[in-house]
Structures are given as C-alpha cells and as structure tokens.
Design an enzyme around this catalytic site. Structure first.
Site, PDB file in Angstrom:
ATOM      1  CG  ASN A 170       6.694   2.953   4.991  1.00 21.53           C
ATOM      2  OD1 ASN A 170       6.171   2.945   3.887  1.00 21.53           O
ATOM      3  ND2 ASN A 170       6.121   3.485   6.040  1.00 21.53           N
TER       4      ASN A 170
ATOM      5  CB  CYS B 163       2.610  10.234   1.373  1.00 23.61           C
ATOM      6  SG  CYS B 163       0.950  10.899   1.187  1.00 23.61           S
TER       7      CYS B 163
ATOM      8  CG  HIS C 133       7.509   7.260   5.716  1.00 23.14           C
ATOM      9  ND1 HIS C 133       7.385   6.847   4.410  1.00 23.14           N
ATOM     10  CD2 HIS C 133       6.267   7.143   6.248  1.00 23.14           C
ATOM     11  CE1 HIS C 133       6.136   6.520   4.157  1.00 23.14           C
ATOM     12  NE2 HIS C 133       5.430   6.689   5.266  1.00 23.14           N
TER      13      HIS C 133
ATOM     14  NE  ARG D  14      -1.035   2.500   2.905  1.00 22.67           N
ATOM     15  CZ  ARG D  14      -0.439   3.586   3.367  1.00 22.67           C
ATOM     16  NH1 ARG D  14      -0.357   4.679   2.617  1.00 22.67           N
ATOM     17  NH2 ARG D  14       0.125   3.596   4.584  1.00 22.67           N
ATOM     18  CG  ASP D  15       3.442   4.167   2.972  1.00 24.14           C
ATOM     19  OD1 ASP D  15       3.967   4.921   2.141  1.00 24.14           O
ATOM     20  OD2 ASP D  15       3.223   4.515   4.146  1.00 24.14           O
TER      21      ASP D  15
HETATM   22  P1  HMG Z   1     -12.559  14.794  -3.392  1.00 23.08           P
HETATM   23  O1  HMG Z   1     -12.137  15.121  -4.795  1.00 23.08           O
HETATM   24  O2  HMG Z   1     -12.755  15.916  -2.439  1.00 23.08           O
HETATM   25  O3  HMG Z   1     -13.853  13.869  -3.287  1.00 23.08           O
HETATM   26  O4  HMG Z   1     -11.476  13.801  -2.782  1.00 23.08           O
HETATM   27  P2  HMG Z   1     -15.120  13.674  -4.163  1.00 23.08           P
HETATM   28  O5  HMG Z   1     -16.116  13.044  -3.225  1.00 23.08           O
HETATM   29  O6  HMG Z   1     -15.490  14.955  -4.867  1.00 23.08           O
HETATM   30  O7  HMG Z   1     -14.689  12.581  -5.234  1.00 23.08           O
HETATM   31  C1  HMG Z   1     -13.890  12.837  -6.355  1.00 23.08           C
HETATM   32  C2  HMG Z   1     -14.013  11.662  -7.311  1.00 23.08           C
HETATM   33  O8  HMG Z   1     -13.468  10.490  -6.693  1.00 23.08           O
HETATM   34  C3  HMG Z   1     -15.456  11.295  -7.638  1.00 23.08           C
HETATM   35  O9  HMG Z   1     -15.412  10.687  -8.928  1.00 23.08           O
HETATM   36  C4  HMG Z   1     -15.800  10.252  -6.621  1.00 23.08           C
HETATM   37  O10 HMG Z   1     -16.834   9.396  -7.025  1.00 23.08           O
HETATM   38  C5  HMG Z   1     -14.498   9.511  -6.519  1.00 23.08           C
HETATM   39  P3  HMG Z   1     -15.930  11.475 -10.238  1.00 23.08           P
HETATM   40  O11 HMG Z   1     -17.371  11.723  -9.961  1.00 23.08           O
HETATM   41  O12 HMG Z   1     -15.134  12.743 -10.282  1.00 23.08           O
HETATM   42  O13 HMG Z   1     -15.663  10.507 -11.320  1.00 23.08           O
HETATM   43  N1  HMG Z   1     -14.288   8.885  -5.224  1.00 23.08           N
HETATM   44  C6  HMG Z   1     -13.952   7.600  -5.045  1.00 23.08           C
HETATM   45  N2  HMG Z   1     -13.748   6.599  -5.923  1.00 23.08           N
HETATM   46  C7  HMG Z   1     -13.423   5.414  -5.406  1.00 23.08           C
HETATM   47  N3  HMG Z   1     -13.252   5.167  -4.082  1.00 23.08           N
HETATM   48  C8  HMG Z   1     -13.433   6.155  -3.181  1.00 23.08           C
HETATM   49  C9  HMG Z   1     -13.809   7.438  -3.671  1.00 23.08           C
HETATM   50  N4  HMG Z   1     -14.068   8.599  -3.058  1.00 23.08           N
HETATM   51  C10 HMG Z   1     -14.371   9.480  -4.016  1.00 23.08           C
HETATM   52  N5  HMG Z   1     -13.275   5.914  -1.881  1.00 23.08           N
HETATM   53  C11 HMG Z   1     -10.923  11.948  -1.376  1.00 23.08           C
HETATM   54  C12 HMG Z   1     -11.590  13.294  -1.462  1.00 23.08           C
HETATM   55  C13 HMG Z   1     -10.844  11.589   0.095  1.00 23.08           C
HETATM   56  C14 HMG Z   1     -11.777  10.932  -2.126  1.00 23.08           C
HETATM   57  C15 HMG Z   1      -9.510  12.048  -2.008  1.00 23.08           C
HETATM   58  O14 HMG Z   1      -8.838  13.128  -1.435  1.00 23.08           O
HETATM   59  C16 HMG Z   1      -8.678  10.804  -1.814  1.00 23.08           C
HETATM   60  O15 HMG Z   1      -9.006   9.750  -2.336  1.00 23.08           O
HETATM   61  N6  HMG Z   1      -7.557  10.908  -1.074  1.00 23.08           N
HETATM   62  C17 HMG Z   1      -6.685   9.767  -0.800  1.00 23.08           C
HETATM   63  C18 HMG Z   1      -5.300  10.244  -0.615  1.00 23.08           C
HETATM   64  C19 HMG Z   1      -4.381   9.073  -0.315  1.00 23.08           C
HETATM   65  O16 HMG Z   1      -4.665   7.938  -0.586  1.00 23.08           O
HETATM   66  N7  HMG Z   1      -3.192   9.407   0.253  1.00 23.08           N
HETATM   67  C20 HMG Z   1      -2.196   8.425   0.567  1.00 23.08           C
HETATM   68  C21 HMG Z   1      -2.540   7.604   1.769  1.00 23.08           C
HETATM   69  S1  HMG Z   1      -2.211   8.447   3.309  1.00 23.08           S
HETATM   70  C22 HMG Z   1      -0.543   8.119   3.607  1.00 23.08           C
HETATM   71  O17 HMG Z   1       0.157   7.618   2.753  1.00 23.08           O
HETATM   72  C23 HMG Z   1      -0.001   8.390   4.972  1.00 23.08           C
HETATM   73  C24 HMG Z   1       0.194   7.089   5.791  1.00 23.08           C
HETATM   74  O18 HMG Z   1       1.085   6.201   5.144  1.00 23.08           O
HETATM   75  C25 HMG Z   1       0.735   7.454   7.181  1.00 23.08           C
HETATM   76  C26 HMG Z   1       1.987   8.336   7.123  1.00 23.08           C
HETATM   77  O19 HMG Z   1       3.009   7.920   6.520  1.00 23.08           O
HETATM   78  O20 HMG Z   1       1.899   9.440   7.683  1.00 23.08           O
HETATM   79  C27 HMG Z   1      -1.147   6.370   5.995  1.00 23.08           C
HETATM   80 MG    MG Z   2       3.223   6.240   5.245  1.00 19.54          MG
END
Ligand code: HMG
Ligand code: MG
Length: 292
Positions: free
Chosen positions: A251, A242, A211, A15-16
């Site tokens: 990581n 990320c 990380h 995932r990450d």
């Molecule tokens: P948004 O653009 O504000 O949301 O994004 P929306 O509701 O307007 O949706 C936009 C489009 O995405 C729409 O599609 C939705 O249907 C679709 P369109 O109508 O434009 O075709 N959509 C989805 N499709 C599938 N599955 C879903 C989904 N939700 C909406 N669940 C949103 C808001 C939260 C969706 C967006 O910002 C997002 O997906 N963010 C994810 C970011 C991410 O994955 N970041 C990396 C993980 S975090 C990380 O790595 C840190 C961690 O490792 C810890 C650390 O290291 O600190 C965990």
């Molecule tokens: Mg991470």
C-alpha cells in the site's frame, strides 16, 4: 465545526500487510505492531481478517490478535469478513467495524472469494444484518477499480455497477472503499473513477485504498483531494499486497502520505513520530531491513 482541512487515514498495515507475508508473523508481534500504531492516534486501524485460514493462513490468529491488543479510545479497530462465519467470529472478538469485500472484476472475485460478484454480495447479507444488529459501522471494499491482474483494464462503469450492488445491499448505509489493488493507476484514471462513483455515493462516504507498485499513489492522492476525497488508506512501512493479486505490491506508505499531507497543510490527527516507530516494528517483524 468540521475542519475542512481534515483528512481521515485508515492504517491497514496489520491486515493488508501481514496477510501477504510469506512467513507467519507470530500473534505477539502483530499485537505489538497494532499497539504501536495505536500510539499514533489513527481514527481507524484495520487489524486483521476473519477469513478462511485455509485461504489466508497468515491471519489464522485473528481472534488471538483481537483479544491481545490495547484499544485506544478514539480509534476504531476494524476487520474484514467475507461471510456469516467471519462476522460471527468478528463479533465474538469485539470488532469495532466490519468490512465486506468484493470486486469490480469477476475473475478477481472468483480468485479471492471463490464466488461471482453476485454470490459474494449474497454472502454479505447475513454479515450486514449481524453488523447492524450489533450497531457496528460497515465498509464495503471494491477491488480492481482500475485494473485487474486477470482481466486488465476495468472501466469506471464496471466499478459503478459493483458499488450500486453494495449500496442496494445496505440501503446506502456503508462507506465505500475503492481498492486500487495493483497500484498502477495514474491521476487521470482516479479522477474518471471518482466522477463515476460520485454519481451514487456522497463524497464523504468514499475512501481510497491505493497500492503503490508504480510509485504514483501520492499523485493519485493529490488528484483525489482535488475531487473532494478526504479519506485514504495507507500502510506503515508500505507493507501490503494481496495473495490473490499477483504483481501487486504494498500500500501507499503511511509515513509518505503523512509527509505529503502535512506539507500541503492538511491535518490528520496522526502522530508521525509514533508512525515511524510502528514502521520500524513492521520492518523488524517482517524481516525487512530497518533502513529499507
Ligand atoms: P470456500 O473454500 O469457497 O468456502 O472459500 P467454504 O465455505 O467451502 O469454506 C472452506 C473452509 O474454510 C471450511 O473449512 C470453512 O469452515 C472455512 P473446512 O471445513 O474445509 O475445514 N471457513 C472459514 N473459517 C474461518 N472463518 C471464516 C470462514 N469461512 C469459511 N470466515 C472464502 C470462501 C470466502 C471463505 C475464502 O475464499 C476466503 O476466506 N477468502 C478470503 C480471501 C482474502 O482474505 N483475500 C485478501 C483480502 S482482500 C484484499 O486484500 C483486497 C483489499 O485490500 C482491497 C484492494 O487492495 O483491492 C481489501
Ligand atoms: Mg489492499
């Protein structure tokens, strides 16, 4: 009897790691990686994220990957979900655990989730309800627990505030994963962070997600062990990063974590040789040199 020398490792490479590749890794290769990691007997493998494919196209194949993997008894196959749509997809894919994710920094939360911290918590409400109804355990990530790429240093008190929001959302029934997103922390900062978080969260419910940009993650693990932490995330071959945290690298590598823990007589139940095989698959599918 609980083995007091046991450390629980969650492998987060699929995932990450794969969320942060510039190229798209085919689903078949991701499945091969998860299956190879399964042979290492991790208690938990974080497989993918059910997030917006517009935001993270690298993981648009989450359902296909979840459908293709072999599931080893004894391993939890967990996924990230940002909202109701995410949890619906995750449940349809038979996820074993649901991880919600927010941050201690408003700016990072905005970049990562297009929401304030408060809005992100509100979006998790249906996720938590659905996970509970399905009998699935929950993890709550808090990113930027030491530093934010946009705001700089983050205080332990800011982290504590977000942690308490997650606890209020779930009546305390959640594992808290502290995300050191940038990989810059030193052991003293980790100790101060843990002192704050341990006011509200039982030490057994805290996981540290490090990380390793500055090569200090293992010394942070050593200090966290001294503070009572027994759960860590790591990533085979040190994959990770990320897309919304410029400057962050991978990581802490699982191979390095295992070597360190085994050298200090901790047990993990994870087979290091199998991890090395998975790491070579990880390097191949991400185009890293096999000996890198
Ligand atoms: P948004 O653009 O504000 O949301 O994004 P929306 O509701 O307007 O949706 C936009 C489009 O995405 C729409 O599609 C939705 O249907 C679709 P369109 O109508 O434009 O075709 N959509 C989805 N499709 C599938 N599955 C879903 C989904 N939700 C909406 N669940 C949103 C808001 C939260 C969706 C967006 O910002 C997002 O997906 N963010 C994810 C970011 C991410 O994955 N970041 C990396 C993980 S975090 C990380 O790595 C840190 C961690 O490792 C810890 C650390 O290291 O600190 C965990
Ligand atoms: Mg991470």
């Amino acid at each position: 009897m609980i083995d007091s020398r046991f450390v629980r490792i969650t492998e987060v490479g699929p995932r990450d790691g794969l969320q942060n590749e510039s190229g798209i890794v085919p689903a078949t290769e991701k499945i091969a990686l998860v299956n190879a990691l399964g042979h290492a007997s991790f208690p938990e493998i974080e497989v993918t994220s059910f997030v917006s494919p517009r935001w993270v196209p690298q993981l648009a194949d989450a359902a296909e990957v979840m459908a293709g993997i072999e599931r080893r008894p004894g391993t939890i196959y967990s996924v990230l979900c940002p909202n109701e749509k995410g949890v619906e997809r995750a449940l349809a894919a038979n996820a074993g655990k649901i991880s919600i994710f927010t941050a201690a920094s408003e700016s990072f939360c905005q970049r990562n989730l297009n929401a304030t911290i408060e809005e992100s918590i509100e979006r998790f409400r249906p996720v938590v309800n659905a996970a509970r109804a399905a009998g699935l355990p929950l993890r709550g990530y808090v990113s930027c627990v030491v530093e934010c790429p946009y705001e700089g240093l983050i205080s332990p008190e800011q982290v504590g505030e977000t942690v308490r929001r997650l606890l209020a959302l779930t009546d305390g029934d959640i594992e808290i994963a502290l995300g050191e997103t940038l990989g810059v922390a030193d052991p003293d900062q980790i100790e101060q962070l843990l002192e704050e978080v341990e006011i509200d969260v039982a030490v057994s419910a805290i996981d540290l997600h490090l990380h390793d940009t500055r090569g200090k993650a293992l010394s942070c693990v050593a200090r966290a062990l001294d503070c009572g932490i027994r759960a860590f995330d790591s990533s085979c071959a040190g994959l990770g990063g990320c897309p919304f945290a410029p400057g962050a690298s991978g990581n802490l590598a699982t191979e390095a974590l295992l070597e360190f823990l085994e050298g200090a007589s901790w047990t993990t139940g994870v087979d290091r040789n199998a991890v090395l095989e998975a790491a070579s698959i990880a390097k191949r599918i991400t185009g890293r040199a096999a000996d890198a």
